[in-house]
Each structure stands twice: as C-alpha cells, then as structure tokens.
Design an enzyme around this catalytic site. Structure first.
Site, PDB file in Angstrom:
ATOM      1  N   LYS A  94       1.535  -5.408   3.420  1.00 39.74           N
ATOM      2  CA  LYS A  94       2.652  -4.509   3.764  1.00 39.74           C
ATOM      3  C   LYS A  94       2.157  -3.078   3.603  1.00 39.74           C
ATOM      4  O   LYS A  94       2.032  -2.570   2.490  1.00 39.74           O
ATOM      5  CB  LYS A  94       3.865  -4.730   2.849  1.00 39.74           C
ATOM      6  CG  LYS A  94       5.091  -4.007   3.414  1.00 39.74           C
ATOM      7  CD  LYS A  94       6.150  -3.691   2.383  1.00 39.74           C
ATOM      8  CE  LYS A  94       5.945  -2.373   1.681  1.00 39.74           C
ATOM      9  NZ  LYS A  94       5.972  -1.171   2.531  1.00 39.74           N
TER      10      LYS A  94
ATOM     11  N   PHE B 136       1.246   5.690   0.841  1.00 42.12           N
ATOM     12  CA  PHE B 136       1.072   6.498   2.052  1.00 42.12           C
ATOM     13  C   PHE B 136      -0.186   7.348   2.030  1.00 42.12           C
ATOM     14  O   PHE B 136      -0.622   7.843   3.066  1.00 42.12           O
ATOM     15  CB  PHE B 136       2.300   7.408   2.259  1.00 42.12           C
ATOM     16  CG  PHE B 136       2.263   8.664   1.416  1.00 42.12           C
ATOM     17  CD1 PHE B 136       1.574   9.783   1.870  1.00 42.12           C
ATOM     18  CD2 PHE B 136       2.879   8.725   0.173  1.00 42.12           C
ATOM     19  CE1 PHE B 136       1.510  10.938   1.089  1.00 42.12           C
ATOM     20  CE2 PHE B 136       2.822   9.867  -0.607  1.00 42.12           C
ATOM     21  CZ  PHE B 136       2.129  10.978  -0.143  1.00 42.12           C
TER      22      PHE B 136
ATOM     23  N   ARG C 272       5.456   4.686   5.923  1.00 40.70           N
ATOM     24  CA  ARG C 272       5.351   6.043   6.454  1.00 40.70           C
ATOM     25  C   ARG C 272       4.090   6.249   7.305  1.00 40.70           C
ATOM     26  O   ARG C 272       4.019   7.179   8.098  1.00 40.70           O
ATOM     27  CB  ARG C 272       5.361   7.046   5.300  1.00 40.70           C
ATOM     28  CG  ARG C 272       6.680   6.951   4.542  1.00 40.70           C
ATOM     29  CD  ARG C 272       6.847   8.071   3.580  1.00 40.70           C
ATOM     30  NE  ARG C 272       6.409   7.703   2.249  1.00 40.70           N
ATOM     31  CZ  ARG C 272       6.708   8.404   1.175  1.00 40.70           C
ATOM     32  NH1 ARG C 272       7.412   9.487   1.284  1.00 40.70           N
ATOM     33  NH2 ARG C 272       6.288   8.028   0.001  1.00 40.70           N
TER      34      ARG C 272
ATOM     35  N   GLU D  42       3.932  13.785 -12.540  1.00 37.66           N
ATOM     36  CA  GLU D  42       2.881  13.865 -11.518  1.00 37.66           C
ATOM     37  C   GLU D  42       3.445  14.709 -10.370  1.00 37.66           C
ATOM     38  O   GLU D  42       4.471  14.348  -9.787  1.00 37.66           O
ATOM     39  CB  GLU D  42       2.547  12.454 -11.018  1.00 37.66           C
ATOM     40  CG  GLU D  42       1.474  12.427  -9.951  1.00 37.66           C
ATOM     41  CD  GLU D  42       1.213  11.031  -9.382  1.00 37.66           C
ATOM     42  OE1 GLU D  42       2.154  10.229  -9.277  1.00 37.66           O
ATOM     43  OE2 GLU D  42       0.052  10.762  -9.038  1.00 37.66           O
TER      44      GLU D  42
ATOM     45  N   SER E 298       3.347   4.405  -6.726  1.00 36.67           N
ATOM     46  CA  SER E 298       3.956   5.129  -7.847  1.00 36.67           C
ATOM     47  C   SER E 298       4.241   4.206  -9.033  1.00 36.67           C
ATOM     48  O   SER E 298       4.307   2.978  -8.877  1.00 36.67           O
ATOM     49  CB  SER E 298       5.271   5.757  -7.387  1.00 36.67           C
ATOM     50  OG  SER E 298       6.183   4.716  -7.069  1.00 36.67           O
TER      51      SER E 298
ATOM     52  N   CYS F 218      -4.423  10.268  -5.885  1.00 34.36           N
ATOM     53  CA  CYS F 218      -4.176   9.829  -7.263  1.00 34.36           C
ATOM     54  C   CYS F 218      -5.261  10.339  -8.197  1.00 34.36           C
ATOM     55  O   CYS F 218      -5.084  10.378  -9.397  1.00 34.36           O
ATOM     56  CB  CYS F 218      -4.099   8.316  -7.341  1.00 34.36           C
ATOM     57  SG  CYS F 218      -5.680   7.550  -7.020  1.00 34.36           S
TER      58      CYS F 218
ATOM     59  N   ALA G 186       0.818  -1.221   0.000  1.00 29.44           N
ATOM     60  CA  ALA G 186       0.000   0.000   0.000  1.00 29.44           C
ATOM     61  C   ALA G 186       0.850   1.269   0.000  1.00 29.44           C
ATOM     62  O   ALA G 186       1.993   1.271   0.458  1.00 29.44           O
ATOM     63  CB  ALA G 186      -0.914  -0.018   1.223  1.00 29.44           C
TER      64      ALA G 186
HETATM   65  P1  NAD Z   1       5.393   4.491  -3.536  1.00 29.72           P
HETATM   66  O1  NAD Z   1       5.427   3.762  -4.821  1.00 29.72           O
HETATM   67  O2  NAD Z   1       6.580   5.269  -3.122  1.00 29.72           O
HETATM   68  O3  NAD Z   1       5.109   3.439  -2.350  1.00 29.72           O
HETATM   69  C1  NAD Z   1       4.077   2.466  -2.453  1.00 29.72           C
HETATM   70  C2  NAD Z   1       4.544   1.177  -1.815  1.00 29.72           C
HETATM   71  O4  NAD Z   1       5.615   0.628  -2.593  1.00 29.72           O
HETATM   72  C3  NAD Z   1       5.063   1.359  -0.401  1.00 29.72           C
HETATM   73  O5  NAD Z   1       4.571   0.295   0.398  1.00 29.72           O
HETATM   74  C4  NAD Z   1       6.577   1.328  -0.563  1.00 29.72           C
HETATM   75  O6  NAD Z   1       7.217   0.728   0.550  1.00 29.72           O
HETATM   76  C5  NAD Z   1       6.797   0.510  -1.808  1.00 29.72           C
HETATM   77  N1  NAD Z   1       7.905   1.032  -2.635  1.00 29.72           N
HETATM   78  C6  NAD Z   1       8.292   2.314  -2.786  1.00 29.72           C
HETATM   79  N2  NAD Z   1       9.286   2.427  -3.681  1.00 29.72           N
HETATM   80  C7  NAD Z   1       9.552   1.191  -4.109  1.00 29.72           C
HETATM   81  C8  NAD Z   1      10.469   0.664  -5.057  1.00 29.72           C
HETATM   82  N3  NAD Z   1      11.323   1.442  -5.726  1.00 29.72           N
HETATM   83  N4  NAD Z   1      10.449  -0.664  -5.270  1.00 29.72           N
HETATM   84  C9  NAD Z   1       9.589  -1.451  -4.613  1.00 29.72           C
HETATM   85  N5  NAD Z   1       8.689  -1.004  -3.702  1.00 29.72           N
HETATM   86  C10 NAD Z   1       8.662   0.294  -3.452  1.00 29.72           C
HETATM   87  O7  NAD Z   1       4.084   5.398  -3.555  1.00 29.72           O
HETATM   88  P2  NAD Z   1       3.645   6.459  -2.475  1.00 29.72           P
HETATM   89  O8  NAD Z   1       4.547   7.633  -2.563  1.00 29.72           O
HETATM   90  O9  NAD Z   1       3.454   5.798  -1.163  1.00 29.72           O
HETATM   91  O10 NAD Z   1       2.185   6.864  -3.033  1.00 29.72           O
HETATM   92  C11 NAD Z   1       1.971   7.892  -3.977  1.00 29.72           C
HETATM   93  C12 NAD Z   1       1.771   7.345  -5.362  1.00 29.72           C
HETATM   94  O11 NAD Z   1       0.705   6.409  -5.354  1.00 29.72           O
HETATM   95  C13 NAD Z   1       1.362   8.412  -6.375  1.00 29.72           C
HETATM   96  O12 NAD Z   1       2.040   8.185  -7.571  1.00 29.72           O
HETATM   97  C14 NAD Z   1      -0.138   8.183  -6.552  1.00 29.72           C
HETATM   98  O13 NAD Z   1      -0.667   8.608  -7.780  1.00 29.72           O
HETATM   99  C15 NAD Z   1      -0.201   6.703  -6.421  1.00 29.72           C
HETATM  100  N6  NAD Z   1      -1.544   6.263  -6.064  1.00 29.72           N
HETATM  101  C16 NAD Z   1      -2.275   5.635  -7.034  1.00 29.72           C
HETATM  102  C17 NAD Z   1      -3.572   5.236  -6.748  1.00 29.72           C
HETATM  103  C18 NAD Z   1      -4.399   4.557  -7.783  1.00 29.72           C
HETATM  104  O14 NAD Z   1      -5.387   3.913  -7.421  1.00 29.72           O
HETATM  105  N7  NAD Z   1      -4.049   4.664  -9.054  1.00 29.72           N
HETATM  106  C19 NAD Z   1      -4.103   5.459  -5.474  1.00 29.72           C
HETATM  107  C20 NAD Z   1      -3.310   6.085  -4.516  1.00 29.72           C
HETATM  108  C21 NAD Z   1      -2.019   6.485  -4.824  1.00 29.72           C
END
Ligand code: NAD
Length: 519
Positions: free
Chosen positions: A196, A172, A200, A404, A249, A304, A170
């Site tokens: 997981k 943040f 944050r 974004e 992301s 998002c 998930a």
């Molecule tokens: P993030 O990708 O940084 O983190 C999401 C999850 O992935 C976390 O649990 C993190 O521990 C893990 N993670 C982070 N970087 C990683 C990597 N390089 N390799 C493997 N795992 C990794 O995202 P965030 O900053 O927590 O959330 C914001 C993003 O989520 C924005 O881009 C937003 O648009 C997107 N989002 C999309 C939706 C949707 O339904 N499309 C909904 C909510 C958020």
C-alpha cells in the site's frame, strides 16, 4: 514502456502544469498481474505540491478488491515460494537494469507528486535501486548453517525459508526508495507481497510495479492496493498476511505495530525522528557548515534522517551568522526548475503546521535568525513553499524541539561541553540518527560510544547505511526487533527450519528402543 504505463494510468506525458478539473487521471490497482480501475466510489485527490493543481486521483480500494489482492498473493505464493532461487535472482537482476533505464521517468513522477527537486528524486530512486542490487545477492544472503557430526553419523543444518504473504505500508517522502526497501527483499526470499503506497504519491510506485512485471515477476507475486485507514486495518487484520513492514509517522506506526502484533504478525515499524548534529569547535568549519545546511534543508527537510537540530558546543556558537548566510543562498523553487535547492512541502496543511511550529518557537522565547514563512516563488504562488528557517536559543522544553517539524527548519541549541551535548541527545525520545562534526578521534569515539541513537555519522550528516548493513533507527524511532534490509531484512522475511539427520551404517542400527532423552 513508460508510455504504455502512463497510458494505462491515463496520464498524458506532458503533465507539467496541466490543470484537470472533472476528468483527472485515475491511479489503478495492481491485482493478479493486471492494472485495474477500482470500482470504489471514494477517491483521494493527488496534488502537485508546487502548484496545488489536482493531477490525479487515487482510489480507496473496496473490501472485495483488497480481498482479491490478498487472494492473488496467496495463490502466487504456492508456486513462487518453490521457484528456484536462481530464477528469483534473475528477476531482480533484470529489475535493477530496468530501474536504471527508467530512472529519469521515475524521478519525474516523484517530483510531480512529491515536490522534491529532480536531482534529489533521482537520489531517491538510486537509494532504492541499491536495495534491489543487494537483493540480487540472495544466493549468499540466505545461506543456512551446517554443523556436521554433532554426534556419530548425525548432522544438523538449517534452511532459511519464506514466511508467506508479506505487506508494506509506505510514507510520502521517499516514493521510490521506501517501497524498494520492502517488496524486493520480501519477494527475493520467496514471499509474495501486498503493497500500500502512500495515497499522496502513488505514481512512481505504479511504474515500479510495471517494471517488475516486465522483469518477469509472475502475476500475483506483487499486488498493490490503495487507500488510507481501511486499507491499513485490512493489512493488520487479514490472517493470510504474516508480516508487515511500515515506514511513516509515530501515530500510524505505533498503531500498526500494536494491531498487527496482536494479530500474531511480525511487524517492523520505522517512525519519526529528531536528529541532532553536534558541532565541536575543533570541526572543519567550511565542511561542517555546508554539511549542516545540506542535511537540514535538502528535500525541504522532509527526510526522516534530516539533520533538523544543531547542538553547537562551546565556541562553535560563533558560527551561527555564517550558517545563516549559507542557508539564505539556497534557491527555493518548484522541483522541476533548474537550480532549485528547496522544493515545496507536500501539502498546504504541512506548510501551515511547519509555520505554526516556527511561530511557537518565537512565542516560547527562541530567536528567529532566518524566517522562511513568507517566501514567494515566482510563477508558483500557490505552492506549499517554506524557505530555509533557522531558530536559535532553543531549549529542550520548547514545542519546536519536542515535535518532529518535517520542514526546512533548523533549530539550534547550545552546549558547554561534549558531555552536555550527549545528555541532550540521550534525553530526546527519538533514536533515528545523529552526527558529530569534529577533527578529534577521541571525541568522535566517545560520542559514538555514549550516544543512544541507532545510526551515527562522524563528519557524515545523513548516515543512512548502505543495504549490506541495515537501517537501525532505535528508541522512539522504531518498533520491532528486526530492521529493514541487510542481514536483518533477510531475517525479517524468512523463517528457519532446522534439520537433524542421522544416517547410520547398516551394522550400527539400534538393537532396542532408546527411551532416555537423547544427549
Ligand atoms: P504517515 O504516517 O502519515 O503515513 C504513512 C502511511 O501510513 C501511509 O501509507 C498512510 O496511508 C498510513 N497512515 C497515515 N495515518 C495513519 C493512521 N492514523 N493510521 C493508520 N495508517 C495511517 O507518514 P507520512 O506523513 O507519509 O511520512 C512522514 C513520516 O514518516 C515522518 O514522521 C518521517 O520521519 C517518517 N519516516 C520515517 C522513516 C524511517 O525510516 N524511520 C523514513 C521515512 C519517513
């Protein structure tokens, strides 16, 4: 109940402004029905985004702990998958009530760790709660199909059955809603679940786990591990895990989709966005400007489905000064302060990134109509605040358009016609959401029909579908073929068994072997 959970997390009830130095409370793992302290030596600090005080620590779970969690899921699966569907339904009926009873405390934990306003945090819980309520309809959702008498004495019917251990990763920005998109749907179908949360914002998810346990979910049906890359790789690689739900992301989502798929797992990956709000000159001005401002700056733009890009068509460009006035009136403050409209960003790094994207717009020739970079919030001088920002004269080749932003920044493009606006939207690689504002039905119909985006609002700025539908972001915003919740969610978390059976009357029994292909 809340006190007991917080005690287990060693979180004092009045966390508000406390400053911890060496002995901050730790987030537990949830393994086999127990909230346990990790034996790891690697910890990640959790900050209050309004103050940047360290308010807790989250462990990077060890390999042994992650293995224990997945083994617990595997053991629990043998009994949970055979539990009657009515029993599973009852667990989630109790769960939805416990979430309602604890909505204020869940929201408080969200605001503390994520920063959004308390009212918005309640909305976060509420949208997740709706998925739990939807999961309670499992007895109808999971019905199979039957076709009697496909030939003499022969019937065909299908069952929808669970697939095994499923996992969720998930982000943040919605600490309640997005985990609740995941494990309730997976578990009500008879799967067990390894979650997981975002490292944050784990607090709200841990309380959700406790409430699920109190609803009667047996030990091991939900396990929670914490961490970053190692935990993600573990989920992508462990052979007992059959499906992965990811939200976050593009960088992480593309990687997880690829690694999980290569390992033979089902993966649904919801990712980033650039959502356009197309404003036609015939739109209801008052309504449209309020909708735009709310959808661009609510949750500090960290949604998002935030409407981060306005496309003003024709005369609608004259509405810019009024748009700016409305945005100026929003109150930037800590999320737990009365009257706050726009809270802080999640981290200093996020704030600096947003500020540099604003600068890039100016450097590349756009016009800064409202600049939130130097906003000061009294009493919260160390918070990660950016005030509402509006950049006009943006062109599609500018960095602030291509990336974004994920902050309280509305960028504005102009178009001479509806066709030009549609072309802009369709040229953008993302396909999460879009909205059109108009009073003309034919215009709305043409836009909805021609635009290549998965979720469209007509005079609705944030068209996130209720859970009887599915969350259908498309193109660069989604990888996979089966979406979250709704009928598609059930499809993702189940597999089909098809049974063809023949019961002949005694006198119709075959007298010799039938060696040709049965037709
Ligand atoms: P993030 O990708 O940084 O983190 C999401 C999850 O992935 C976390 O649990 C993190 O521990 C893990 N993670 C982070 N970087 C990683 C990597 N390089 N390799 C493997 N795992 C990794 O995202 P965030 O900053 O927590 O959330 C914001 C993003 O989520 C924005 O881009 C937003 O648009 C997107 N989002 C999309 C939706 C949707 O339904 N499309 C909904 C909510 C958020």
């Amino acid at each position: 109940l809340v006190r007991s959970v917080l005690k287990k997390r060693q979180v004092p009830l009045q966390l508000g402004r406390m400053c911890y130095s060496s002995s901050v409370p730790t987030t537990k793992l949830f393994i086999d029905g127990k909230f346990v302290e990790s034996k790891t030596s690697e910890w990640i600090d959790i900050h209050n985004p309004a103050t940047n005080e360290v308010i807790g620590r989250v462990p990077k779970a060890t390999q042994e702990e992650m293995l224990a969690a997945v083994d617990s899921c595997s053991r629990a699966y043998t009994t949970w998958s055979e539990t009657s569907i009515l029993t599973r339904q009852q667990v989630f009926l109790r769960y939805q009530q416990l979430i309602k009873d604890n909505i204020k405390e869940l929201a408080r934990l969200i605001t503390l760790e994520q920063g959004k306003t308390l009212a918005d945090a309640e909305g976060d819980v509420f949208r997740g709660l709706q998925v739990v309520e939807h999961a309670c309809s499992i007895t109808s959702l999971v019905l199979g199909e039957t076709l009697p008498s496909i030939t003499k004495d022969m019937d065909t019917y299908t069952y929808r059955l669970p697939i095994g251990v499923c996992a969720g990763i998930a982000p943040f920005n919605f600490p309640a809603m997005i985990p609740l998109w995941m494990f309730p749907m997976g578990m009500v179908c008879g799967n067990t679940y390894l979650l997981k949360p975002s490292e944050r914002v784990p607090g709200c998810t841990m309380l959700l786990a406790k409430l699920l346990q109190d609803s009667g979910a047996p030990d091991g049906t939900l396990n929670i591990i914490h961490g970053q890359h190692a935990a993600v790789n573990f989920i992508c690689d462990h052979p007992a895990i059959k499906a992965i739900s990811f939200v976050g992301s593009n960088q992480a989502g593309e990687y997880i989709y690829e690694r999980g798929s290569k390992n033979g797992k089902r993966v649904q990956s919801n990712m980033g966005a650039k959502n356009h709000g197309v404003v036609m000159p015939d739109a209801n001005k008052e309504n449209t400007l309020n909708q735009l401002v709310g959808a661009a700056f609510g949750a500090a733009g960290q949604r998002c489905m935030a409407l981060s890009t306005a496309v003003l068509v024709g005369e609608a460009k004259n509405w810019l000064p009024e748009l700016v006035e409305r945005a100026k009136n929003l109150r930037v403050n800590a999320g737990d302060q009365p009257g706050a409209d726009v809270g802080p960003l999640i981290s200093p790094q996020a704030r600096d990134r947003v500020n540099s994207l604003i600068k890039s717009g100016v450097d590349e020739g756009a016009k800064l109509l409202l600049d939130g970079r130097n906003v000061k919030v009294k009493g919260y001088e160390n918070g990660n605040f950016v005030g509402p920002t509006i950049i006009s004269n943006v062109k599609p080749d500018m960095t602030c358009y291509k990336e974004e932003i994920f902050g309280p920044v509305l960028i504005v493009l102009e178009a001479d016609s509806l066709d030009e606006a549609i072309e802009i939207v369709n040229r953008n690689p993302y396909g999460n959401g879009t909205a059109i504002f108009t009073t003309n039905g034919a215009t709305a119909r043409k836009y909805s029909h021609e635009v290549d985006v998965g979720q469209i609002g007509v005079n609705v700025p944030i068209p996130v579908p209720l859970p009887m539908f599915s969350f259908t972001g498309s193109r660069g915003s989604f990888r996979g073929d089966t979406n979250f919740y709704g009928k598609q969610g059930i499809q993702f978390y189940t597999q089909i068994k098809t049974i063809t059976s023949q019961w002949k009357a005694e006198d119709a029994t075959l007298k010799s072997p039938a060696v040709t292909m049965p037709t």
